[in-house]
Enzyme design. Structure first.
Site, mmCIF file in Angstrom:
data_model
loop_
_atom_site.group_PDB
_atom_site.id
_atom_site.type_symbol
_atom_site.label_atom_id
_atom_site.label_comp_id
_atom_site.label_asym_id
_atom_site.label_seq_id
_atom_site.Cartn_x
_atom_site.Cartn_y
_atom_site.Cartn_z
ATOM 1 N N GLU A 30 -6.514 -19.974 32.177
ATOM 2 C CA GLU A 30 -5.432 -19.097 31.722
ATOM 3 C C GLU A 30 -4.181 -19.923 31.398
ATOM 4 O O GLU A 30 -4.011 -21.034 31.909
ATOM 5 C CB GLU A 30 -5.117 -18.102 32.860
ATOM 6 C CG GLU A 30 -4.012 -17.115 32.537
ATOM 7 C CD GLU A 30 -3.895 -15.991 33.561
ATOM 8 O OE1 GLU A 30 -4.535 -16.052 34.624
ATOM 9 O OE2 GLU A 30 -3.153 -15.028 33.271
ATOM 10 N N ASN A 177 -7.470 -6.931 30.311
ATOM 11 C CA ASN A 177 -7.657 -7.565 31.626
ATOM 12 C C ASN A 177 -6.905 -6.764 32.681
ATOM 13 O O ASN A 177 -5.731 -6.420 32.481
ATOM 14 C CB ASN A 177 -7.095 -8.990 31.594
ATOM 15 C CG ASN A 177 -7.051 -9.627 32.976
ATOM 16 O OD1 ASN A 177 -8.087 -10.041 33.496
ATOM 17 N ND2 ASN A 177 -5.869 -9.692 33.584
ATOM 18 N N GLU A 178 -7.553 -6.482 33.776
ATOM 19 C CA GLU A 178 -6.909 -5.796 34.911
ATOM 20 C C GLU A 178 -5.944 -4.716 34.425
ATOM 21 O O GLU A 178 -4.760 -4.699 34.776
ATOM 22 C CB GLU A 178 -6.180 -6.818 35.819
ATOM 23 C CG GLU A 178 -7.138 -7.790 36.457
ATOM 24 C CD GLU A 178 -6.565 -8.611 37.621
ATOM 25 O OE1 GLU A 178 -5.357 -8.523 37.899
ATOM 26 O OE2 GLU A 178 -7.356 -9.336 38.248
ATOM 27 N N TYR A 244 -10.973 -11.791 44.632
ATOM 28 C CA TYR A 244 -10.555 -13.089 45.165
ATOM 29 C C TYR A 244 -10.840 -13.160 46.662
ATOM 30 O O TYR A 244 -10.623 -12.182 47.386
ATOM 31 C CB TYR A 244 -9.064 -13.326 44.894
ATOM 32 C CG TYR A 244 -8.828 -13.702 43.436
ATOM 33 C CD1 TYR A 244 -9.015 -15.008 43.019
ATOM 34 C CD2 TYR A 244 -8.475 -12.740 42.489
ATOM 35 C CE1 TYR A 244 -8.832 -15.363 41.690
ATOM 36 C CE2 TYR A 244 -8.296 -13.090 41.157
ATOM 37 C CZ TYR A 244 -8.480 -14.412 40.764
ATOM 38 O OH TYR A 244 -8.309 -14.769 39.449
ATOM 39 N N GLU A 318 -13.462 -12.913 37.379
ATOM 40 C CA GLU A 318 -12.456 -13.686 38.126
ATOM 41 C C GLU A 318 -12.873 -13.672 39.591
ATOM 42 O O GLU A 318 -13.033 -12.600 40.181
ATOM 43 C CB GLU A 318 -11.049 -13.094 37.982
ATOM 44 C CG GLU A 318 -10.413 -13.393 36.633
ATOM 45 C CD GLU A 318 -8.961 -12.962 36.533
ATOM 46 O OE1 GLU A 318 -8.252 -12.975 37.556
ATOM 47 O OE2 GLU A 318 -8.550 -12.616 35.411
HETATM 48 O O1 AHR Z 1 -6.169 -15.779 38.192
HETATM 49 C C1 AHR Z 1 -4.858 -15.386 38.430
HETATM 50 C C2 AHR Z 1 -4.620 -13.924 38.127
HETATM 51 O O2 AHR Z 1 -5.343 -13.144 39.015
HETATM 52 C C3 AHR Z 1 -5.066 -13.434 36.784
HETATM 53 O O3 AHR Z 1 -4.127 -13.670 35.796
HETATM 54 C C4 AHR Z 1 -5.209 -11.961 37.006
HETATM 55 O O4 AHR Z 1 -6.164 -11.390 36.141
HETATM 56 C C5 AHR Z 1 -5.595 -11.866 38.459
HETATM 57 O O5 AHR Z 1 -4.856 -10.922 39.136
#
Ligand code: AHR
Length: 514
Positions: A30, A177-178, A244, A318
């Site tokens: 990114e 995205n998101e 994550y 992600e």
């Molecule tokens: O990877 C960092 C961020 O995490 C990305 O920009 C976003 O899509 C996610 O929240």
């Protein structure tokens, strides 16, 4: 160090059905911190050796792990990126503020053409994410025309004027995205309608058929998947799940009566140091990695309801660890070190993705260089490969291999009152006909003797490698670049029915059995 009760793994080498899509070993880059600028892209005038501005030492390193697919330009950045600002003469390109990531000036010198050049150098499939949050249907539609149309049109003339005679033939395209968060704070119902509208104008040109990806849920937001699959599954090829691995979540959410989550604020909770931690934090991260299995199962169950043929892929586009930024660095740059803990947790996640190859068709670890769970860290002309780089190297024989069903019996890893599975395992049959097995032992206190029965094979040889280190906090840096890396594994021997091995504490072992 103590040992646990011996474990038993049965690998059914003749029962493989699903292919482990090589895109499960995908990556994400990114416009964030020092991932693109001062990382991958140093510019043509840099004294650091480069090809059209792309750093050659990074390309050489990444080629070793056979990156199958690379997602770009975001992330949150994607929904404020206007692609026309990133084409043409670099000196004429419009500058913008990267409001999501540190408020720095983005000069747009890395744009569409530079991205495709990077993918060409890496021999990787490009995956572009478009702007729904602050863009228009026309802007998205014209970007695809610019990249993919061969004939005569104002967009293709523009592309030719910028030096690309032939279309780029982009296949993978993300429609936002998101969009539940940084991509517009939308409700699932609203985004589902927008997705239908935007996706309609993502046209196919020539022989090239787009693989359209809908923005999927945040972690366990099952409502999002339910709505998207119900309303828009017929117009998508994949849906992206973002998860994550971290202890504690900074985002404070509230679930509304209609099932949608709203994001209230960030709290002050620390995500913990990437390098200074003890067994509590080690366990917490392993546990968070194991949660991937529950997420994939539950989202898949919802998807099965609307798509029993499994046409739509669940793409974990992600994932990775997320800790506090390294002291002294810009918090908006998400720069973190990478230890043995990152390796073992990544192995758990990758084994989960492999074992759900029937539905999981892609996963993109965040992010390639200098951001979150990176493969490569740089400082000026210096570069170091992180422990996570080595796990992608280690697991690469799984790419496009046939997943083999396994049975596992292993003692749990317990810490205080809590427990998790004692081993994480996946197995595949490679194109060469070898059985390839990856085993992670998350227990930092005990090795495990493992009996592996491989039926119906007659095992002749077993070779292997291992990633481990003396301390769970060990990492690689510029002065000590090979503290945590791939080493030969001598702890396995063939038996009449398979393999006998000792998997050391906090290690990841890969074995190839012929
Ligand atoms: O990877 C960092 C961020 O995490 C990305 O920009 C976003 O899509 C996610 O929240």
């Amino acid at each position: 160090m103590s040992k646990l009760r011996p474990a038993k793994i049965t690998v059914n080498a003749d029962l493989g059905v699903h292919i482990i899509d090589k895109n499960i070993y995908g990556h994400f880059a990114e416009h964030l911190g020092r991932c693109i600028y001062d990382g991958i892209f140093v510019g043509k005038d840099s004294p650091i050796p480069n090809d059209e501005g792309v750093r050659i030492d990074i390309v050489d390193a990444l080629r070793k792990i056979k990156i199958p697919i690379l997602r770009w330009p975001g992330g949150c950045f994607a929904d404020e990126y206007h692609w026309k600002d990133g084409i043409g003469l670099a000196s004429d390109r419009k500058k913008m503020i990267n409001t999501h990531w540190g408020g720095v000036v983005e000069d747009n010198s890395f744009g569409t053409h530079e991205f495709f050049r990077l993918c060409e150098l890496l021999e990787t499939e490009p995956y572009v994410c478009g702007n729904v949050g602050s863009g228009t249907v026309q802007e998205m539609s014209e970007w695809i025309e610019y990249m993919n149309f061969e004939g005569e049109s104002s967009m293709t003339n523009l592309r030719r004027a910028n030096g690309a005679q032939k279309p780029f033939d982009l296949r993978y395209f993300g429609v936002g995205n998101e969009n539940w968060g940084c991509g517009g704070n939308m409700r699932a119902e609203y985004y589902a309608d927008l997705y239908r509208q935007f996706a309609t104008y993502c046209r196919n040109y020539g022989e090239n058929i787009l693989y359209k990806v809908a923005a999927g849920p945040r972690g366990d937001n099952y409502h999002w998947t339910e709505v998207m699959m119900r309303e828009a599954a017929h117009l998508m090829d994949g849906i992206g799940l973002h998860y994550y691995t971290r202890v504690g979540d900074k985002v404070v959410t509230r679930t509304q009566p209609d099932g949608n989550e709203i994001y209230l604020r960030d709290n002050d909770q620390s995500r913990g140091s990437a390098t200074e931690f003890g067994e509590n934090e080690w366990f917490g991260i392993m546990d968070a990695a194991w949660f991937t299995d529950e997420l994939v199962r539950k989202h898949s169950t919802i998807m099965d309801k609307y798509d029993s043929d499994k046409k739509v892929g669940l793409l974990v586009d992600e994932w990775g660890t997320w800790f506090d930024n390294e002291p002294g660095t810009n918090p908006g740059f998400l720069y973190q070190q990478n230890t043995l803990r990152d390796v073992v947790s990544a192995a758990i996640s990758l084994n989960v993705f492999n074992n759900h190859a029937d539905r999981v068709r892609m996963a993109n670890i965040a992010q390639t260089v200098n951001v979150l769970q990176a493969m490569v860290l740089t400082e000026g002309e210096k570069m170091v490969l992180t422990p996570t780089f080595h796990i992608f190297d280690q697991f690469s024989p799984h790419q496009d291999a046939t997943l083999l069903p396994i049975c596992l019996d292993a003692e749990d890893y317990t810490h205080g009152e809590k427990a998790m599975p004692g081993l994480s395992v996946s197995a595949s049959k490679t194109k060469e006909g070898d059985v390839f097995i990856t085993i992670a032992n998350p227990n930092p206190n005990s090795g495990v003797d493992v009996t592996i029965d491989i039926r119906p094979c007659a095992v002749k040889t077993v070779t292997g490698n291992i990633i481990t280190s003396g301390k769970m906090q060990d990492y690689n840096d510029f002065d000590s670049p090979a503290k945590v890396c791939l080493e030969n594994f001598a702890g396995a021997k063939p038996t009449p029915t398979g393999v006998q091995a000792m998997i050391p504490a906090m290690s990841v072992v890969a074995m190839k059995v012929k």
